[in-house]
Write a protein that holds these residues in place. Structure first.
Motif, PDB file in Angstrom:
ATOM      1  N   MET A   1       0.827  -1.207   0.000  1.00  0.00           N
ATOM      2  CA  MET A   1       0.000   0.000   0.000  1.00  0.00           C
ATOM      3  C   MET A   1       0.860   1.256   0.000  1.00  0.00           C
ATOM      4  O   MET A   1       0.617   2.206  -0.752  1.00  0.00           O
ATOM      5  CB  MET A   1      -0.930   0.004   1.227  1.00  0.00           C
ATOM      6  N   GLY A   2       1.854   1.251   0.882  1.00  0.00           N
ATOM      7  CA  GLY A   2       2.717   2.427   0.973  1.00  0.00           C
ATOM      8  C   GLY A   2       3.558   2.607  -0.275  1.00  0.00           C
ATOM      9  O   GLY A   2       3.771   3.714  -0.750  1.00  0.00           O
ATOM     10  N   TYR A   3       4.021   1.514  -0.809  1.00  0.00           N
ATOM     11  CA  TYR A   3       4.954   1.586  -1.928  1.00  0.00           C
ATOM     12  C   TYR A   3       4.246   1.963  -3.228  1.00  0.00           C
ATOM     13  O   TYR A   3       4.696   2.853  -3.955  1.00  0.00           O
ATOM     14  CB  TYR A   3       5.654   0.237  -2.082  1.00  0.00           C
ATOM     15  N   PHE A   4       3.121   1.313  -3.490  1.00  0.00           N
ATOM     16  CA  PHE A   4       2.430   1.611  -4.752  1.00  0.00           C
ATOM     17  C   PHE A   4       1.583   2.872  -4.642  1.00  0.00           C
ATOM     18  O   PHE A   4       1.464   3.626  -5.591  1.00  0.00           O
ATOM     19  CB  PHE A   4       1.565   0.433  -5.192  1.00  0.00           C
ATOM     20  N   GLY A   5       0.990   3.073  -3.467  1.00  0.00           N
ATOM     21  CA  GLY A   5       0.203   4.283  -3.260  1.00  0.00           C
ATOM     22  C   GLY A   5      -0.978   4.377  -4.204  1.00  0.00           C
ATOM     23  O   GLY A   5      -1.451   3.370  -4.734  1.00  0.00           O
ATOM     24  N   GLY A   6      -1.475   5.582  -4.396  1.00  0.00           N
ATOM     25  CA  GLY A   6      -2.497   5.864  -5.388  1.00  0.00           C
ATOM     26  C   GLY A   6      -3.778   5.081  -5.171  1.00  0.00           C
ATOM     27  O   GLY A   6      -4.238   4.916  -4.048  1.00  0.00           O
ATOM     28  N   VAL A   7      -4.332   4.595  -6.286  1.00  0.00           N
ATOM     29  CA  VAL A   7      -5.625   3.917  -6.252  1.00  0.00           C
ATOM     30  C   VAL A   7      -5.540   2.637  -5.426  1.00  0.00           C
ATOM     31  O   VAL A   7      -6.435   2.325  -4.622  1.00  0.00           O
ATOM     32  CB  VAL A   7      -6.087   3.590  -7.696  1.00  0.00           C
TER      33      VAL A   7
ATOM     34  N   ASP B   1      -3.673   1.957  -2.914  1.00  0.00           N
ATOM     35  CA  ASP B   1      -3.696   2.335  -1.505  1.00  0.00           C
ATOM     36  C   ASP B   1      -5.100   2.703  -1.055  1.00  0.00           C
ATOM     37  O   ASP B   1      -5.607   2.229  -0.034  1.00  0.00           O
ATOM     38  CB  ASP B   1      -2.741   3.520  -1.323  1.00  0.00           C
ATOM     39  N   LEU B   2      -5.732   3.514  -1.896  1.00  0.00           N
ATOM     40  CA  LEU B   2      -7.066   4.014  -1.571  1.00  0.00           C
ATOM     41  C   LEU B   2      -8.058   2.864  -1.386  1.00  0.00           C
ATOM     42  O   LEU B   2      -8.786   2.785  -0.397  1.00  0.00           O
ATOM     43  CB  LEU B   2      -7.518   4.924  -2.724  1.00  0.00           C
ATOM     44  N   ILE B   3      -8.048   1.950  -2.364  1.00  0.00           N
ATOM     45  CA  ILE B   3      -8.996   0.830  -2.318  1.00  0.00           C
ATOM     46  C   ILE B   3      -8.719  -0.052  -1.103  1.00  0.00           C
ATOM     47  O   ILE B   3      -9.625  -0.405  -0.351  1.00  0.00           O
ATOM     48  CB  ILE B   3      -8.905   0.012  -3.620  1.00  0.00           C
ATOM     49  N   PHE B   4      -7.439  -0.369  -0.896  1.00  0.00           N
ATOM     50  CA  PHE B   4      -7.125  -1.246   0.226  1.00  0.00           C
ATOM     51  C   PHE B   4      -7.457  -0.614   1.567  1.00  0.00           C
ATOM     52  O   PHE B   4      -7.925  -1.282   2.477  1.00  0.00           O
ATOM     53  CB  PHE B   4      -5.657  -1.673   0.180  1.00  0.00           C
ATOM     54  N   GLN B   5      -7.223   0.686   1.659  1.00  0.00           N
ATOM     55  CA  GLN B   5      -7.573   1.357   2.911  1.00  0.00           C
ATOM     56  C   GLN B   5      -9.049   1.206   3.217  1.00  0.00           C
ATOM     57  O   GLN B   5      -9.427   0.913   4.346  1.00  0.00           O
ATOM     58  CB  GLN B   5      -7.243   2.840   2.796  1.00  0.00           C
ATOM     59  N   ARG B   6      -9.873   1.414   2.175  1.00  0.00           N
ATOM     60  CA  ARG B   6     -11.319   1.301   2.394  1.00  0.00           C
ATOM     61  C   ARG B   6     -11.693  -0.128   2.778  1.00  0.00           C
ATOM     62  O   ARG B   6     -12.487  -0.357   3.676  1.00  0.00           O
ATOM     63  CB  ARG B   6     -12.075   1.736   1.143  1.00  0.00           C
ATOM     64  N   LEU B   7     -11.084  -1.088   2.065  1.00  0.00           N
ATOM     65  CA  LEU B   7     -11.375  -2.493   2.368  1.00  0.00           C
ATOM     66  C   LEU B   7     -11.018  -2.814   3.823  1.00  0.00           C
ATOM     67  O   LEU B   7     -11.784  -3.455   4.537  1.00  0.00           O
ATOM     68  CB  LEU B   7     -10.582  -3.408   1.433  1.00  0.00           C
ATOM     69  N   ILE B   8      -9.851  -2.326   4.210  1.00  0.00           N
ATOM     70  CA  ILE B   8      -9.411  -2.618   5.580  1.00  0.00           C
ATOM     71  C   ILE B   8     -10.329  -1.961   6.599  1.00  0.00           C
ATOM     72  O   ILE B   8     -10.669  -2.549   7.626  1.00  0.00           O
ATOM     73  CB  ILE B   8      -7.950  -2.130   5.760  1.00  0.00           C
ATOM     74  N   GLU B   9     -10.782  -0.754   6.280  1.00  0.00           N
ATOM     75  CA  GLU B   9     -11.705  -0.088   7.201  1.00  0.00           C
ATOM     76  C   GLU B   9     -12.969  -0.906   7.398  1.00  0.00           C
ATOM     77  O   GLU B   9     -13.475  -1.069   8.503  1.00  0.00           O
ATOM     78  CB  GLU B   9     -12.063   1.309   6.675  1.00  0.00           C
ATOM     79  N   ILE B  10     -13.479  -1.413   6.266  1.00  0.00           N
ATOM     80  CA  ILE B  10     -14.699  -2.227   6.361  1.00  0.00           C
ATOM     81  C   ILE B  10     -14.417  -3.505   7.149  1.00  0.00           C
ATOM     82  O   ILE B  10     -15.129  -3.867   8.087  1.00  0.00           O
ATOM     83  CB  ILE B  10     -15.221  -2.578   4.959  1.00  0.00           C
ATOM     84  N   TRP B  11     -13.341  -4.154   6.758  1.00  0.00           N
ATOM     85  CA  TRP B  11     -12.988  -5.446   7.354  1.00  0.00           C
ATOM     86  C   TRP B  11     -12.776  -5.339   8.864  1.00  0.00           C
ATOM     87  O   TRP B  11     -13.235  -6.177   9.630  1.00  0.00           O
ATOM     88  CB  TRP B  11     -11.724  -5.970   6.662  1.00  0.00           C
ATOM     89  N   SER B  12     -12.097  -4.245   9.264  1.00  0.00           N
ATOM     90  CA  SER B  12     -11.774  -4.152  10.686  1.00  0.00           C
ATOM     91  C   SER B  12     -12.987  -3.745  11.516  1.00  0.00           C
ATOM     92  O   SER B  12     -12.921  -3.746  12.743  1.00  0.00           O
ATOM     93  CB  SER B  12     -10.626  -3.184  10.921  1.00  0.00           C
ATOM     94  N   ASN B  13     -14.087  -3.437  10.869  1.00  0.00           N
ATOM     95  CA  ASN B  13     -15.293  -3.110  11.619  1.00  0.00           C
ATOM     96  C   ASN B  13     -16.146  -4.332  11.944  1.00  0.00           C
ATOM     97  O   ASN B  13     -17.124  -4.231  12.653  1.00  0.00           O
ATOM     98  CB  ASN B  13     -16.142  -2.085  10.873  1.00  0.00           C
ATOM     99  N   ILE B  14     -15.773  -5.471  11.368  1.00  0.00           N
ATOM    100  CA  ILE B  14     -16.496  -6.702  11.720  1.00  0.00           C
ATOM    101  C   ILE B  14     -16.061  -7.113  13.120  1.00  0.00           C
ATOM    102  O   ILE B  14     -14.870  -7.215  13.384  1.00  0.00           O
ATOM    103  CB  ILE B  14     -16.166  -7.833  10.719  1.00  0.00           C
ATOM    104  N   PRO B  15     -17.025  -7.302  14.036  1.00  0.00           N
ATOM    105  CA  PRO B  15     -16.622  -7.609  15.403  1.00  0.00           C
ATOM    106  C   PRO B  15     -15.907  -8.962  15.477  1.00  0.00           C
ATOM    107  O   PRO B  15     -16.453  -9.994  15.111  1.00  0.00           O
ATOM    108  CB  PRO B  15     -17.933  -7.640  16.184  1.00  0.00           C
ATOM    109  N   PHE B  16     -14.682  -8.908  15.951  1.00  0.00           N
ATOM    110  CA  PHE B  16     -13.798 -10.053  15.947  1.00  0.00           C
ATOM    111  C   PHE B  16     -14.323 -11.210  16.802  1.00  0.00           C
ATOM    112  O   PHE B  16     -14.454 -12.346  16.345  1.00  0.00           O
ATOM    113  CB  PHE B  16     -12.423  -9.580  16.417  1.00  0.00           C
ATOM    114  N   LEU B  17     -14.682 -10.873  18.037  1.00  0.00           N
ATOM    115  CA  LEU B  17     -15.045 -11.924  18.976  1.00  0.00           C
ATOM    116  C   LEU B  17     -16.251 -12.725  18.508  1.00  0.00           C
ATOM    117  O   LEU B  17     -16.259 -13.961  18.523  1.00  0.00           O
ATOM    118  CB  LEU B  17     -15.329 -11.291  20.343  1.00  0.00           C
TER     119      LEU B  17
END
Lengths: 352, 649
Positions: A166-172, A174-190
């Motif tokens: 993400m850091g190295y390629f940046g741009g789109v 990075d943008l897409i992965f950031q959003r994906l991670i935001e969604i993913w990390s909102n799923i309650p883990f437990l």
């Protein structure tokens, strides 16, 4: 080795608290690797009619192998007594703690917690179904440690790869992965762990079920790492040596893993012990709630649960499990602090 | 307490029920008014064979009326009324409805089974019927009919008299689709063929078969308040979610006493219509019963120890011997009494249910081997400390209907190995588990929905390994465990089916092939190769036995007690030989701890009681409470009371 690294390691050794904790933990891991020789209901050595047997790591020996009249696994503690009584020169050498984590062994004929007793060789007492607490703690800790190390390796492997990319390629990208991670990390883990684990059929072997639990936990934990890696990589990427490497014609993967990664290592290393702490806590918490390792796998969480349910009648259960957990987590935290301090480049910087 | 067949006979004994809080009760406020009077009348008119209307002059004159008034009183003369009792429940009820989704939970006994009145009830000592809502009844075996006269004093808790209309409406209610309760619909449609009205208080009900059980299927019924369900419609589940149905019993739930998620209170009616009745006057003595939600068992026990709860069940050995030992200071000082009571009643079927539709388990030798490889003796001796007893058949506790001589197979490694060898399992692998020539392991999943009994399974697992059998223990929560067996996904499951106070055991539900497969057999009795496993039935063993089917049908149709007995023995033997159920244990008693002021009769309880508070014969002695609390402060002590009541042992 890089002189910088040597310097860091030397500094780590100078921080005594962290260094000794580290030695202690390494010792613990080494001991637990040969745990079967220390805590086991299989004998270390049996001398029977002139032959020597070493049952610890071998296939099971039915009682009939040693002149006992049954076809199931030999009870070596019993065998020891039989040999002693017979006095024919045959002997059995048992491990320090002659109990397995799974067997019920009661001195009173009923299954209930028994207080610690050196005479019966239950050094930390027994749990509610008369299983040796030391054996359960020992193997429970071993599983927790292995589990958390495996957890850390996987979390880092995934987190580093994706974060760096993400850091190295940046741009789109990075943008897409950031959003994906935001969604993913909102799923309650437990909840997810609980749901997933409740649908795993028990027909799977225990090791498979533990692997699945690990996978699920990793899947929900790698995201945190990506943030740090991403920012670090962004920072490094704009440096001249990266530009130089690109001009020479190095490939992307070579730049990421050979150039960027070693330079962000210090960030990584400082996080490691804390990842382990969180993994041990998580697995213990899950076990405590009854959603962790499958029954009857020994575990710290399960012992804590038993302990809290028998607080007044069998305080030794909760005490030993609690102390073990405290020691384990403290030691890892000490190591973590020492690592962070020794890898901190600003040791002699003074802010004004 | 009136018989609710589904609960008593078919439900799984719930060891842990998922927690839940109440949903919104907005439906009550917003729902449009409904009046179903016309619909109900149309339904009666559309089914003239089922719903008949006659005059009192049509009532047969040669009937022999019974009223059970010769039976002994229940409870103790010494009982006094009053006080608030505090008790623990594990979960807050998910609904106050008596039927429909979520209603079959652990709260049922509080508003239904143990506190409601049917027409007549089984006497808990004599097994005969004593009158409740009925004043008298008459049996007409020839016409498979029971005639009933209602007590003219009988009232719903809102003052409305109980009449024949409520009995008619009972059939409308249970047969309707509104209540979303398929079992009720099936039972009330198939087990009854007619209800006839003679006047406001007199009616008769006809059944397809007449069992030699004193008309139990009819006089065990309880009416449904016609006036309360005028709004019965498609939205029943939401509309009635938190409405308390008027009761014929002594306790009501007031709206202000429902604190969702934390507590609920039952309040005694001062002017209860049956308060002077012979069989009720000494019961239901406590004015208010406050039920506090405490989810954790260990915590609930601590609350009892503190005196926040007046009595606690101590059935498990760890509570009876370790957590509240006789040497405990509260016991020795006489503040807390310990009572152990031996009862007699059909026993819940704790044991291992093997799914014979699974590979290997379809092999009789494997099943017999498993029987011999299961060490219940050890569990009973060491885990239950010898207090429980080995269950011998799946129908223990039915008196003369239980097989007199049949014994469960004992733990015997040699016999187990012998049978496993017959099934091709001779060699052992590196861990000592048997394998056959194909390298297949002798391993099964042993599942359960009882999280509090997982220790038992780990003990069985360790023991079974001696006979080369591997159990993979799977502990699920109660709901998931029950779902698993209902979908026949299990290999071997540890559970118990609850059983009601009945004369004879039932076999159809659990052993008839109709409940295992669709078309299990062809015409000639051979196995149908295309048969499909049937879900959602209680034949948890997927047992199919052609001869058994025939016997079960004869047994169901039989009205001769001796014939039924002979058939029951024969079927129990077949089931034993089929070896698909490993009988586990039963508890021949119950035991509790109670603070000194919570008093039970001198004889403690009645013969057929399943738990201490089932018949509500206890009472609170308020003076004694003051005295005890003062004594505790002052350090004064009383004589310890630890009693065993073994008159029914």
């Amino acid at each position: 080795m890089n002189p910088q690294t040597i310097k860091k390691l030397r500094r780590f050794r100078e921080i005594k608290r962290g260094y000794y904790s580290f030695l202690f933990l390494v010792g613990l891991i080494l001991i637990s690797a040969i745990g079967e020789l220390l805590v086991n209901n299989r004998a270390l050595m049996v001398s029977y009619e002139g032959s020597w047997y070493f049952p610890t790591y071998s296939d099971f020996h039915p009682g009939s192998d040693f002149g006992l009249g049954y076809g199931y696994e030999t009870d070596y503690r019993e065998l020891q007594k039989v040999f002693k009584a017979a006095g024919t020169g045959d002997f059995v050498i048992m491990p320090l703690v002659p109990f397995d984590a799974l067997e019920n062994n009661s001195s009173t004929g009923i299954y209930k917690p028994e207080a610690p007793s050196a005479e019966r060789e239950h050094y930390l007492g027994t749990d509610t179904t008369s299983r040796d607490i030391l054996a359960r703690l020992f193997y429970g800790t071993r599983i927790a440690l292995l589990f958390s190390i495996a957890f850390m390796v996987w979390v880092y492997a995934i987190g580093i790869t994706i974060g760096c990319a993400m850091g190295y390629f940046g741009g789109v990208f990075d943008l897409i992965f950031q959003r994906l991670i935001e969604i993913w990390s909102n799923i309650p883990f437990l909840y997810t762990v609980i749901i997933v684990f409740s649908v795993i059929p028990a027909t799977f072997a225990n090791s498979t079920r533990i692997a699945i639990l690990l996978t699920v936990m990793v899947l929900f934990s790698w995201t945190g790492m990506t943030y740090y890696m991403r920012t670090e990589t962004y920072k490094e990427k704009s440096r001249d040596y990266i530009a130089a490497a690109r001009i020479i014609g190095a490939s992307h993967s070579r730049i990421i893993f050979k150039h960027v990664l070693p330079n962000v290592m210090s960030t990584l290393v400082t996080f490691m012990p804390f990842t382990i702490v969180s993994a041990i806590s998580a697995i213990t918490a899950l076990d405590f709630l009854g959603f962790g390792l499958p029954v009857p796998t020994p575990s710290l969480g399960e012992l804590l649960k038993q302990g809290t349910a028998n607080l007044r009648t069998a305080p030794w259960i909760v005490t030993s499990a609690f102390l073990t957990l405290v020691v384990l987590l403290t030691v890892v935290t000490f190591i973590g602090e020492a690592v962070r301090e020794s890898f901190d480049p600003k040791k002699f910087t003074v802010y004004k | 307490m009136y018989i609710n067949f589904r609960h008593l006979f078919f439900s799984l004994i719930s060891a842990s029920i998922l927690s839940a809080c109440g949903g919104p009760d907005t439906a009550e406020i917003e729902a449009p008014a409904i009046d179903n009077e016309q619909e109900v009348q149309d339904y009666y008119a559309a089914n003239p064979d089922f719903f008949s209307f006659k005059n009192i002059s049509d009532l047969p004159t040669d009937l022999v009326w019974e009223n059970g008034m010769h039976l002994n009183e229940l409870g103790s003369e010494q009982a006094t009324k009053g006080g608030t009792e505090y008790y623990q429940i594990q979960d807050f009820p998910r609904t106050l409805r008596r039927v429909g989704p979520d209603s079959n939970g652990s709260f049922r006994p509080w508003i239904n089974d143990y506190t409601s009145l049917g027409l007549a009830h089984r006497h808990p000592d004599k097994f005969e019927f004593f009158p409740a809502l009925a004043e008298s009844w008459a049996l007409d075996p020839e016409n498979k009919t029971v005639y009933v006269k209602l007590n003219p004093d009988a009232r719903w808790s809102d003052g409305v008299p109980v009449t024949t209309d409520d009995m008619f409406f009972m059939f409308f209610f249970y047969q309707s689709d509104y209540i979303v309760a398929p079992w009720y619909k099936n039972w009330y449609s198939s087990q009854y063929t007619n209800i006839t009205r003679y006047d406001d208080l007199t009616f008769s009900i006809t059944t397809p078969q007449f069992k030699p059980n004193g008309g139990s299927n009819v006089i065990g019924l309880g009416p449904v308040p016609r006036h309360f369900y005028r709004e019965l419609g498609d939205d029943y589940v939401d509309r009635y979610q938190w409405r308390f149905q008027p009761t014929t019993g002594p306790y009501i739930v007031r709206k202000k006493d429902i604190v969702k998620g934390s507590s609920i209170v039952l309040t005694r009616l001062d002017d209860w219509w049956a308060k002077d009745n012979k069989f009720f006057k000494n019961r239901y003595n406590v004015d208010r019963i406050q039920l506090n939600v405490i989810r954790d068992t260990a915590k609930a026990f601590e609350a009892f120890k503190k005196g926040d709860i007046d009595q606690a069940r101590l059935n498990l050995a760890e509570f009876w011997y370790d957590k509240l030992p006789n040497s405990d200071s509260d016991v020795q000082n006489g503040y807390i009494h310990k009572s152990l009571f031996y009862n007699q009643r059909p026993r819940p079927t704790y044991g291992l249910w093997m799914n014979t539709s699974k590979a290997l388990l379809d092999n009789l030798d494997v099943r017999i081997g498993i029987q011999h490889a299961t060490n219940w003796q050890l569990v009973i001796a060491k885990y239950f400390r010898g207090d429980y007893s080995r269950m011998q058949t799946s129908s223990d506790g039915y008196g003369e209907f239980s097989h007199p001589t049949l014994k469960a197979r004992e733990f015997d490694i040699d016999k187990a190995l012998e049978h496993f060898a017959k099934a091709g399992f001779i060699e052992r692998d590196a861990n000592g588990v048997l394998i056959n020539a194909d390298g297949q392991k002798l391993a099964f999943t042993l599942s359960t929905g009882y999280t509090n009994m997982q220790d038992i399974l780990t003990i069985l697992k360790e023991e079974a390994l001696k006979a080369g059998l591997e159990f993979r223990v799977e502990v699920l929560d109660g709901t998931a465990g029950w779902k698993k067996v209902q979908e026949k996904q299990h290999d071997i499951h540890f559970a118990a089916l609850n059983v009601g106070l009945e004369m004879a055991p039932r076999f159809w539900e659990t052993y008839h092939s109709d409940n295992a497969y669709d078309d299990a057999f062809l015409e000639d009795g051979s196995v149908n190769p295309d048969r499909k496993l049937k879900m959602q039935t209680n034949n948890l063993e997927a047992m199919t036995h052609f001869e058994m089917d025939g016997l079960i049908e004869r047994y169901r149709a039989s009205s001769d007690k001796e014939e039924m007995k002979a058939l029951a023995y024969k079927m129990t033997e077949i089931h034993h030989d089929y070896a698909s159920f490993v009988p586990g244990f039963y508890q021949a008693f119950f035991r509790i701890g109670h603070w000194r002021w919570l008093r039970y009769p001198e004889f403690f309880n009645h013969k057929h009681a399943s738990m201490a508070r089932q018949y509500h014969v206890h009472w609170l002695d308020l003076e004694m409470r003051e005295e005890t609390l003062a004594a505790q402060k002052a350090g004064k002590t009383f004589a310890p009371v630890i009693r065993t009541y073994d008159q029914f042992r």
